[in-house]
Motif scaffolding. Structure first.
Motif, PDB file in Angstrom:
ATOM      1  N   MET B 345     -70.513 -48.803 -15.069  1.00  0.00           N
ATOM      2  CA  MET B 345     -71.730 -47.856 -14.944  1.00  0.00           C
ATOM      3  C   MET B 345     -71.485 -47.648 -13.141  1.00  0.00           C
ATOM      4  N   LEU B 346     -70.930 -48.301 -12.591  1.00  0.00           N
ATOM      5  CA  LEU B 346     -70.845 -47.981 -11.211  1.00  0.00           C
ATOM      6  C   LEU B 346     -70.197 -46.760 -10.650  1.00  0.00           C
ATOM      7  N   PRO B 347     -69.105 -46.393 -11.246  1.00  0.00           N
ATOM      8  CA  PRO B 347     -68.470 -45.088 -10.791  1.00  0.00           C
ATOM      9  C   PRO B 347     -69.342 -43.956 -11.148  1.00  0.00           C
ATOM     10  N   VAL B 348     -70.209 -44.080 -12.200  1.00  0.00           N
ATOM     11  CA  VAL B 348     -71.127 -42.962 -12.444  1.00  0.00           C
ATOM     12  C   VAL B 348     -72.400 -42.890 -11.501  1.00  0.00           C
ATOM     13  N   THR B 349     -72.950 -44.227 -11.381  1.00  0.00           N
ATOM     14  CA  THR B 349     -74.172 -44.184 -10.519  1.00  0.00           C
ATOM     15  C   THR B 349     -73.885 -43.881  -8.996  1.00  0.00           C
ATOM     16  N   LEU B 350     -72.640 -44.188  -8.670  1.00  0.00           N
ATOM     17  CA  LEU B 350     -72.393 -44.253  -7.209  1.00  0.00           C
ATOM     18  C   LEU B 350     -72.583 -42.754  -6.921  1.00  0.00           C
ATOM     19  N   PRO B 351     -71.972 -41.562  -7.660  1.00  0.00           N
ATOM     20  CA  PRO B 351     -72.170 -40.196  -6.888  1.00  0.00           C
ATOM     21  C   PRO B 351     -73.580 -39.838  -7.030  1.00  0.00           C
ATOM     22  N   ASN B 369     -72.208 -26.138   6.835  1.00  0.00           N
ATOM     23  CA  ASN B 369     -71.193 -26.291   6.057  1.00  0.00           C
ATOM     24  C   ASN B 369     -71.208 -27.459   5.140  1.00  0.00           C
ATOM     25  N   LEU B 370     -71.659 -28.671   5.461  1.00  0.00           N
ATOM     26  CA  LEU B 370     -71.668 -29.769   4.381  1.00  0.00           C
ATOM     27  C   LEU B 370     -72.770 -29.660   3.523  1.00  0.00           C
ATOM     28  N   ALA B 371     -73.726 -29.213   3.702  1.00  0.00           N
ATOM     29  CA  ALA B 371     -74.840 -29.060   2.640  1.00  0.00           C
ATOM     30  C   ALA B 371     -74.410 -27.845   1.761  1.00  0.00           C
ATOM     31  N   LEU B 372     -73.542 -26.871   2.215  1.00  0.00           N
ATOM     32  CA  LEU B 372     -72.940 -25.939   1.570  1.00  0.00           C
ATOM     33  C   LEU B 372     -72.146 -26.390   0.553  1.00  0.00           C
ATOM     34  N   PHE B 373     -71.121 -27.271   0.946  1.00  0.00           N
ATOM     35  CA  PHE B 373     -70.188 -28.111   0.021  1.00  0.00           C
ATOM     36  C   PHE B 373     -70.917 -28.819  -0.873  1.00  0.00           C
ATOM     37  N   LEU B 374     -71.790 -29.598  -0.691  1.00  0.00           N
ATOM     38  CA  LEU B 374     -72.474 -30.668  -1.431  1.00  0.00           C
ATOM     39  C   LEU B 374     -73.320 -29.790  -2.432  1.00  0.00           C
ATOM     40  N   SER B 375     -73.624 -28.747  -2.219  1.00  0.00           N
ATOM     41  CA  SER B 375     -74.587 -27.887  -2.939  1.00  0.00           C
ATOM     42  C   SER B 375     -73.608 -26.997  -3.935  1.00  0.00           C
ATOM     43  N   ILE B 376     -72.598 -26.952  -3.690  1.00  0.00           N
ATOM     44  CA  ILE B 376     -71.401 -26.729  -4.688  1.00  0.00           C
ATOM     45  C   ILE B 376     -70.771 -27.481  -5.518  1.00  0.00           C
ATOM     46  N   PHE B 377     -70.302 -28.528  -4.985  1.00  0.00           N
ATOM     47  CA  PHE B 377     -69.486 -29.775  -5.747  1.00  0.00           C
ATOM     48  C   PHE B 377     -70.451 -30.263  -6.866  1.00  0.00           C
ATOM     49  N   PRO B 378     -69.804 -30.135  -8.100  1.00  0.00           N
ATOM     50  CA  PRO B 378     -70.725 -30.450  -9.432  1.00  0.00           C
ATOM     51  C   PRO B 378     -71.509 -31.798  -9.350  1.00  0.00           C
ATOM     52  N   LEU B 379     -70.776 -32.764  -8.611  1.00  0.00           N
ATOM     53  CA  LEU B 379     -71.549 -34.157  -8.845  1.00  0.00           C
ATOM     54  C   LEU B 379     -72.540 -34.224  -7.989  1.00  0.00           C
ATOM     55  N   THR B 380     -72.732 -33.359  -7.024  1.00  0.00           N
ATOM     56  CA  THR B 380     -73.538 -33.377  -5.950  1.00  0.00           C
ATOM     57  C   THR B 380     -74.740 -32.312  -6.033  1.00  0.00           C
ATOM     58  N   SER B 381     -74.233 -31.187  -6.563  1.00  0.00           N
ATOM     59  CA  SER B 381     -75.137 -29.978  -6.527  1.00  0.00           C
ATOM     60  C   SER B 381     -76.253 -30.104  -7.328  1.00  0.00           C
ATOM     61  N   PRO B 382     -76.170 -31.043  -8.690  1.00  0.00           N
ATOM     62  CA  PRO B 382     -77.441 -30.928  -9.243  1.00  0.00           C
ATOM     63  C   PRO B 382     -78.725 -31.656  -8.510  1.00  0.00           C
ATOM     64  N   ILE B 383     -78.564 -32.180  -7.470  1.00  0.00           N
ATOM     65  CA  ILE B 383     -79.488 -32.915  -6.590  1.00  0.00           C
ATOM     66  C   ILE B 383     -79.617 -31.945  -5.261  1.00  0.00           C
ATOM     67  N   VAL B 384     -78.536 -31.727  -4.627  1.00  0.00           N
ATOM     68  CA  VAL B 384     -78.370 -31.116  -3.433  1.00  0.00           C
ATOM     69  C   VAL B 384     -79.113 -29.660  -3.669  1.00  0.00           C
ATOM     70  N   PHE B 385     -78.499 -28.728  -4.520  1.00  0.00           N
ATOM     71  CA  PHE B 385     -78.962 -27.470  -4.703  1.00  0.00           C
ATOM     72  C   PHE B 385     -80.640 -27.194  -4.714  1.00  0.00           C
ATOM     73  N   PRO B 386     -81.273 -28.019  -5.796  1.00  0.00           N
ATOM     74  CA  PRO B 386     -82.547 -27.947  -5.544  1.00  0.00           C
ATOM     75  C   PRO B 386     -83.039 -28.192  -4.289  1.00  0.00           C
ATOM     76  N   VAL B 387     -82.707 -29.063  -3.601  1.00  0.00           N
ATOM     77  CA  VAL B 387     -83.053 -29.126  -1.944  1.00  0.00           C
ATOM     78  C   VAL B 387     -82.917 -28.108  -1.355  1.00  0.00           C
ATOM     79  N   LYS B 388     -81.738 -27.439  -1.462  1.00  0.00           N
ATOM     80  CA  LYS B 388     -81.512 -26.250  -0.658  1.00  0.00           C
ATOM     81  C   LYS B 388     -82.276 -25.281  -1.383  1.00  0.00           C
ATOM     82  N   ALA B 389     -82.935 -25.201  -2.399  1.00  0.00           N
ATOM     83  CA  ALA B 389     -83.610 -24.062  -3.098  1.00  0.00           C
ATOM     84  C   ALA B 389     -84.761 -23.922  -2.459  1.00  0.00           C
TER      85      ALA B 389
END
Lengths: 317, 445
Positions: B345-351, B369-389
């Protein structure tokens, strides 16, 4: 008649390990086909290929005369060796769900289920949750789930393992009944007694290869050693004298006062009728039959032979 | 397709009919509403303990002052304490006072830091704030008198500026009036909501797959349907459960909060509530400023274009769920005994945990720039883009993030499917990661 199922030159590898190495078998229509082989021989892999659970690396399967497709799985009933049920579902829901997954309409499934409820006397617990059933009852449910959609082709992997003798008999009778009604059945089992009792044909898989294939009778004849078993009343010395050059005694058992069982092998020039003619004048023959090796012996001798054969080397499991 | 629908139906029905679903769905909002009610109740009904703050007044400016000597607000009284600091401290130790307020000899020319509050047990923040406001006010009055100025004149002169922050878009027609504070609150809610939902329902997928593997029903099922159909049916069925629960929560929470507010408010004296709410936010000296800020925040939240933010949050929730639940399904297929669960489970819950932690970056600097990257990278974008939104964003950026996520879902689902269909048939064998990697190249039809 075209065989219901045919596999041609099936090869299946898992990494470096060759699970099936060019296996071809034919399952004749409306027969019970025994699939034999020691643990790890590749039986389960072959069965999963028959079910289209996994695909072979090469080779072709035919069903009912045509190349097998996914749609054919609806005509197959499969009871795996490792079997279970959803514990939280009610028995009826569970059976109907699996029946519909096999392409039955809900109303057809209900009708068929009602017949089985009647047959196996399951009224009292058809609405109970699976987890509340005893193991024997769960086994009955598993069997019903396998056959409820009236499959053309029934694949049973170790069907009697874990069944109590009463349920095993019940299932055995149902298997024979289904065969009578036109179903073709593949039976994978370690129980040689049930192979002799039920199977018309067998194939034996060993180390990924099909080492034996044919009808049970034919195979037992093929391995016959020209031995006979005679039971007679009379004197052993008289018997031996009468036998003279006709045959050689392999074993003798005293069954009581002047009652003997003898296993012998005929000499090349002799024939059984001539021999019987000689013997019948000296002793009282109680019975005589040609001795055919049991499936157990054939199985064991093949496995042992396979251990020595060089073909089987090169992989481990 | 019909078979996938059957699977979706089963996954949905067995979960929705469970007693725990009913309990969670109804009890969740009720508990939240109860907590909220309890919070108001405590705030409203709490008796403010009376506090005695002794004045150790070197300046003798405060002792005679009416405002301070007659104060009863917040149950604080300011009696006179010994003028010598050490004596005052001794009387504090003796328990005559709850605190000592030290006022320097020349308060007008002193640094504000030379005003000291001595205490034994820490005082409530509201009491300290109030005392600060009161002290400032008395000094102000004194200074006004010295300069022959009236308070209304002073209020007119006094000026406080808060900077209104407005982003300028490359598209001149676009404008955004939201204050940063409102965006901040919404951003936090968005990120946390998506995180919790993905984790809760992703774990349900994991449990569902494990149950099928461990009960050994799975081999029967996949002799009727393709493994990928079973996996898809399970993921979609549980998604439907999630959406049902979510909808009920939203509607039912609204009702519960209204009812609880009515009950709590109904039993209390409205005047008392008003007074209580006042003391929570603002003070006599600069009355209304905190209040105004709160109102602006509320208005900002309400004024947020929910018709833009909600669909974005919804898209990334669904997308993130599909991505992560595929991974959870693959993990569930690898697990043979419960004790293995953590390892896989760890490799999935970690990201996922990483995303919510890194969402802070997007909160602090949504245009970096970091926010931009995180909001596009698919493992983080589901959480980071809504924050940016919650802040302003460019449509092109949204489209890129959505595109990357969709492509990744396809890729990950394909890989997870490969692992899943091999894994579910592996019984009683410890599986290593290198084996799992090899499965990606198996041909399984």
């Amino acid at each position: 008649m075209t065989p219901l199922f045919k596999a041609e030159q099936i090869v299946k590898r898992f990494g470096k390990h060759i699970a099936l190495d060019n296996v071809s078998i034919e399952v004749p229509t409306q027969r019970i086909f025994g699939l034999l082989g020691p643990n790890g021989a590749g039986k389960t892999t072959l069965i999963r290929i028959m079910n289209r659970i996994i695909a072979p690396d090469s080779g072709t399967c035919y069903f009912n005369g045509k190349v097998m497709t996914d749609a054919d799985t609806d005509r197959i009933g499969y009871m795996p060796e490792e079997r279970g049920l959803y514990k939280k579902m009610s028995v009826s829901e569970h059976v109907l769900y699996l029946a519909q997954l096999k392409g039955m309409t809900q109303s057809d499934a209900r009708k068929s289920w009602a017949e089985w409820v009647e047959k196996f006397n399951m009224q009292a617990w058809k609405n109970k949750k699976v987890e509340d059933l005893s193991k024997g009852m769960q086994q009955k449910v598993q069997f019903v789930c396998t056959v409820i959609h009236k499959p053309l082709f029934l694949i049973l992997d170790e069907p009697f393992s874990g069944f109590d003798p009463v349920n095993a008999d019940l299932v055995k009778n149902e298997i024979l009944e289904l065969k009578k009604n036109g179903t073709t059945i593949v039976l994978s089992t370690h129980s040689m007694a049930s192979v002799e009792e039920l199977c018309d044909d067998i194939a034996m898989i060993h180390k990924g290869q099909c080492v034996l294939n044919g009808s049970v009778q034919q195979i037992r004849k093929q391995f016959k050693t020209g031995e006979y078993e005679i039971v007679f009343a009379g004197n052993m010395v008289t018997f031996t004298t009468a036998l003279w050059a006709g045959g050689k005694i392999i074993s003798q058992t005293n069954l009581g006062t002047d009652l003997w069982k003898v296993r012998l092998v005929l000499n090349p020039q002799a024939n059984i009728n001539g021999l019987l003619h000689e013997l019948i004048q000296k002793v009282e023959i109680k019975s005589l039959h040609e001795y055919l090796p049991g499936m157990h012996e054939i199985f064991v001798s093949h496995v042992k032979e396979g251990e020595k054969s060089p073909v089987s080397e090169g992989y481990t499991e | 397709m019909k078979k996938v629908l059957l699977i979706i139906k089963r996954e949905y029905m067995t979960r929705v009919r469970k007693r725990s679903f009913l309990v969670m769905t109804l009890l969740g909002p009720m508990l939240a509403a109860l907590l909220y009610g309890l919070f108001i109740w405590i705030a409203v009904s709490e008796e403010t303990p009376s506090v005695r703050i002794g004045l150790c007044d070197q300046s003798e400016l405060f002792i005679g002052d009416e405002i301070i000597s007659q104060n009863t607000h917040l149950n604080i009284s300011y009696p006179q304490a010994p003028k010598i600091v050490d004596d005052a401290k001794d009387s504090l130790r003796a328990g005559k006072y709850d605190a000592i307020l030290f006022i320097p000899r020349d308060p007008i020319n002193s640094f504000s830091k030379s005003f000291v509050l001595f205490y034994v047990d820490r005082l409530p923040v509201s009491t300290i704030k109030y005392t600060e406001e009161l002290t400032s006010r008395i000094l102000e009055d004194y200074k006004l008198k010295m300069n022959n100025m009236s308070r209304p004149e002073f209020e007119m002169v006094r000026t406080r500026i808060t900077l209104e922050q407005t982003k300028v878009f490359t598209d001149p027609k676009k404008e955004d009036q939201r204050t940063n504070d409102a965006a901040f609150v919404i951003a936090f809610i968005n990120g946390f909501l998506v995180y919790i939902l993905i984790l809760v329902y992703g774990t349900q997928v994991l449990r569902g797959v494990m149950e099928e593997k461990q009960s050994r029903i799975v081999e029967v099922i996949i002799s009727s349907v393709k493994p990928i159909q079973l996996m898809a049916g399970k993921i979609l069925g549980i998604a439907a459960v999630g959406l049902t629960q979510f909808t009920i929560w939203i509607v039912f929470s609204g009702i519960c909060f209204m009812v609880i507010s009515q009950i709590v408010m109904g039993f209390s004296d409205p005047a008392q509530i008003r007074e209580q709410l006042e003391t929570m936010g603002q003070f006599t000296a600069n009355e209304g400023i905190a209040d105004k800020a709160n109102l602006e925040l509320m208005a900002g939240i309400l004024g947020t274009n929910l018709w833009v933010v909600l669909p974005v949050v919804f898209f990334f929730f669904v997308g993130g769920y599909l991505l992560y639940s595929s991974l959870f399904a693959a993990v569930g297929a690898l697990v043979d005994t419960d004790s293995d669960t953590q390892q896989f489970m760890l490799p999935v819950t970690l990201p996922l945990i990483f995303s919510i932690a890194l969402a802070q970056v997007a909160l602090k600097n949504p245009d970096g720039n970091l926010a931009l990257f995180l909001s596009i990278f698919p493992l983080t974008s589901p959480i980071v883009f809504p924050v940016k939104a919650a802040f302003e964003f460019e449509v092109s950026h949204l489209l890129i993030s959505m595109g990357v996520l969709l492509l990744s879902i396809v890729l990950v689902a394909w890989m997870a499917g490969k692992i899943y269909r091999t894994g579910i048939l592996m019984y009683g064998k410890r599986i290593t990661w290198s084996e799992v990697f090899r499965w990606l190249f198996y041909r399984n039809g």
